[in-house]
Design a protein around this motif. Structure first.
Motif, PDB file in Angstrom:
ATOM      1  N   UNK A 152     -13.504   0.358  -2.371  1.00  0.00           N
ATOM      2  CA  UNK A 152     -13.844  -0.799  -1.461  1.00  0.00           C
ATOM      3  C   UNK A 152     -14.834  -0.888  -0.971  1.00  0.00           C
ATOM      4  N   UNK A 153     -15.451   0.102  -0.427  1.00  0.00           N
ATOM      5  CA  UNK A 153     -16.374   0.064   1.034  1.00  0.00           C
ATOM      6  C   UNK A 153     -17.570  -1.098   0.786  1.00  0.00           C
TER       7      UNK A 153
ATOM      8  N   UNK B 237     -18.407 -15.371  11.817  1.00  0.00           N
ATOM      9  CA  UNK B 237     -19.385 -15.531  12.186  1.00  0.00           C
ATOM     10  C   UNK B 237     -18.736 -15.720  14.159  1.00  0.00           C
ATOM     11  N   UNK B 238     -17.430 -14.965  14.489  1.00  0.00           N
ATOM     12  CA  UNK B 238     -17.177 -14.851  15.527  1.00  0.00           C
ATOM     13  C   UNK B 238     -15.845 -13.937  15.503  1.00  0.00           C
ATOM     14  N   UNK B 239     -15.721 -13.744  14.424  1.00  0.00           N
ATOM     15  CA  UNK B 239     -14.884 -13.161  14.307  1.00  0.00           C
ATOM     16  C   UNK B 239     -15.307 -11.673  13.036  1.00  0.00           C
ATOM     17  N   UNK B 240     -15.497 -10.273  13.508  1.00  0.00           N
ATOM     18  CA  UNK B 240     -16.152  -9.362  12.939  1.00  0.00           C
ATOM     19  C   UNK B 240     -14.107  -8.909  12.246  1.00  0.00           C
ATOM     20  N   UNK B 241     -13.443  -9.209  11.724  1.00  0.00           N
ATOM     21  CA  UNK B 241     -11.704  -8.705  11.380  1.00  0.00           C
ATOM     22  C   UNK B 241     -12.255  -9.004   9.985  1.00  0.00           C
ATOM     23  N   UNK B 242     -11.479  -7.885   8.897  1.00  0.00           N
ATOM     24  CA  UNK B 242     -11.612  -8.327   7.667  1.00  0.00           C
ATOM     25  C   UNK B 242     -10.171  -7.836   7.434  1.00  0.00           C
ATOM     26  N   UNK B 243      -9.875  -8.658   6.218  1.00  0.00           N
ATOM     27  CA  UNK B 243      -8.778  -8.475   5.502  1.00  0.00           C
ATOM     28  C   UNK B 243      -8.809  -8.591   3.897  1.00  0.00           C
ATOM     29  N   UNK B 244      -8.839  -7.474   3.448  1.00  0.00           N
ATOM     30  CA  UNK B 244      -9.373  -7.398   1.682  1.00  0.00           C
ATOM     31  C   UNK B 244      -7.834  -7.505   1.167  1.00  0.00           C
ATOM     32  N   UNK B 245      -7.592  -8.239   0.628  1.00  0.00           N
ATOM     33  CA  UNK B 245      -5.999  -8.171  -0.759  1.00  0.00           C
ATOM     34  C   UNK B 245      -6.918  -7.299  -2.162  1.00  0.00           C
ATOM     35  N   UNK B 246      -6.294  -6.380  -2.467  1.00  0.00           N
ATOM     36  CA  UNK B 246      -7.004  -5.850  -3.852  1.00  0.00           C
ATOM     37  C   UNK B 246      -5.842  -4.945  -4.981  1.00  0.00           C
ATOM     38  N   UNK B 247      -6.576  -5.482  -5.872  1.00  0.00           N
ATOM     39  CA  UNK B 247      -6.260  -4.455  -7.409  1.00  0.00           C
ATOM     40  C   UNK B 247      -6.951  -3.447  -7.752  1.00  0.00           C
ATOM     41  N   UNK B 248      -6.273  -1.991  -7.585  1.00  0.00           N
ATOM     42  CA  UNK B 248      -6.922  -1.254  -8.425  1.00  0.00           C
ATOM     43  C   UNK B 248      -6.354  -0.845  -9.955  1.00  0.00           C
ATOM     44  N   UNK B 249      -6.833  -1.150 -10.634  1.00  0.00           N
ATOM     45  CA  UNK B 249      -6.820  -0.644 -11.287  1.00  0.00           C
ATOM     46  C   UNK B 249      -6.742   0.402 -12.276  1.00  0.00           C
TER      47      UNK B 249
ATOM     48  N   UNK C 252      -9.497 -21.630   7.025  1.00  0.00           N
ATOM     49  CA  UNK C 252      -7.750 -22.263   7.152  1.00  0.00           C
ATOM     50  C   UNK C 252      -7.013 -21.802   8.445  1.00  0.00           C
ATOM     51  N   UNK C 253      -6.376 -21.960   8.727  1.00  0.00           N
ATOM     52  CA  UNK C 253      -5.213 -21.605  10.039  1.00  0.00           C
ATOM     53  C   UNK C 253      -6.314 -21.534  10.711  1.00  0.00           C
ATOM     54  N   UNK C 254      -7.636 -21.965  11.101  1.00  0.00           N
ATOM     55  CA  UNK C 254      -8.013 -21.103  11.969  1.00  0.00           C
ATOM     56  C   UNK C 254      -8.961 -19.625  11.912  1.00  0.00           C
ATOM     57  N   UNK C 255      -8.970 -19.097  10.416  1.00  0.00           N
ATOM     58  CA  UNK C 255      -9.694 -17.685   9.914  1.00  0.00           C
ATOM     59  C   UNK C 255     -10.380 -18.173   9.043  1.00  0.00           C
ATOM     60  N   UNK C 256     -11.240 -17.564   8.545  1.00  0.00           N
ATOM     61  CA  UNK C 256     -12.905 -17.755   8.009  1.00  0.00           C
ATOM     62  C   UNK C 256     -11.258 -16.648   6.789  1.00  0.00           C
ATOM     63  N   UNK C 257     -11.648 -17.866   4.707  1.00  0.00           N
ATOM     64  CA  UNK C 257     -11.072 -16.747   3.923  1.00  0.00           C
ATOM     65  C   UNK C 257     -11.814 -17.154   3.177  1.00  0.00           C
ATOM     66  N   UNK C 258     -12.754 -15.562   2.094  1.00  0.00           N
ATOM     67  CA  UNK C 258     -13.680 -15.811   1.786  1.00  0.00           C
ATOM     68  C   UNK C 258     -12.871 -15.288   0.306  1.00  0.00           C
TER      69      UNK C 258
END
Length: 109
Positions: free
Chosen positions: A53-54, A67-79, A100-106
């Motif tokens: 994933x990297x 922007x200000x919060x560099x933490x990242x959460x990734x939901x992934x599915x490996x095939x 959304x709820x004070x978090x950036x969602x991409x």
């Protein structure tokens, strides 16, 4: 940026799998032991999902810098499992970037 699209390729070798495992750690023997991988019906040691994933995460953060919060959460599915000798080609398209709820969602595919 919404609509941004990138393709990244990653050449995978048994050596790169082993080197990453020694740095990253972990206890699952399918990442280090070919016999354990075969018992799991896989034809070679398996690359960690994080390493797979990297490159996509790096592209995503480049296209949508935090922007200000560099933490990242990734939901992934490996095939499928990624083993040495393979080239992984991944495509990423940013669908939306919003707060959304004070978090950036991409959202991306």
């Amino acid at each position: 940026k919404e609509g941004a699209h990138s393709v990244v390729q990653q050449d995978v070798s048994s050596e790169s799998i082993s080197a990453f495992h020694h740095v990253f750690g972990g206890t699952n023997s399918i990442h280090t032991d070919p016999e354990a991988a075969r018992r799991s019906q896989i034809d070679g040691v398996v690359q960690h999902g994080v390493k797979t994933l990297y490159p996509l995460i790096a592209v995503l953060l480049n296209q949508c810098p935090p922007e200000s919060n560099p933490s990242v959460r990734v939901d992934a599915k490996f095939l499928a499992a990624v083993t040495g000798g393979e080239t992984v080609s991944s495509s990423l398209k940013v669908l939306s970037s919003l707060i959304e709820n004070n978090e950036r969602v991409i959202r991306f595919e």
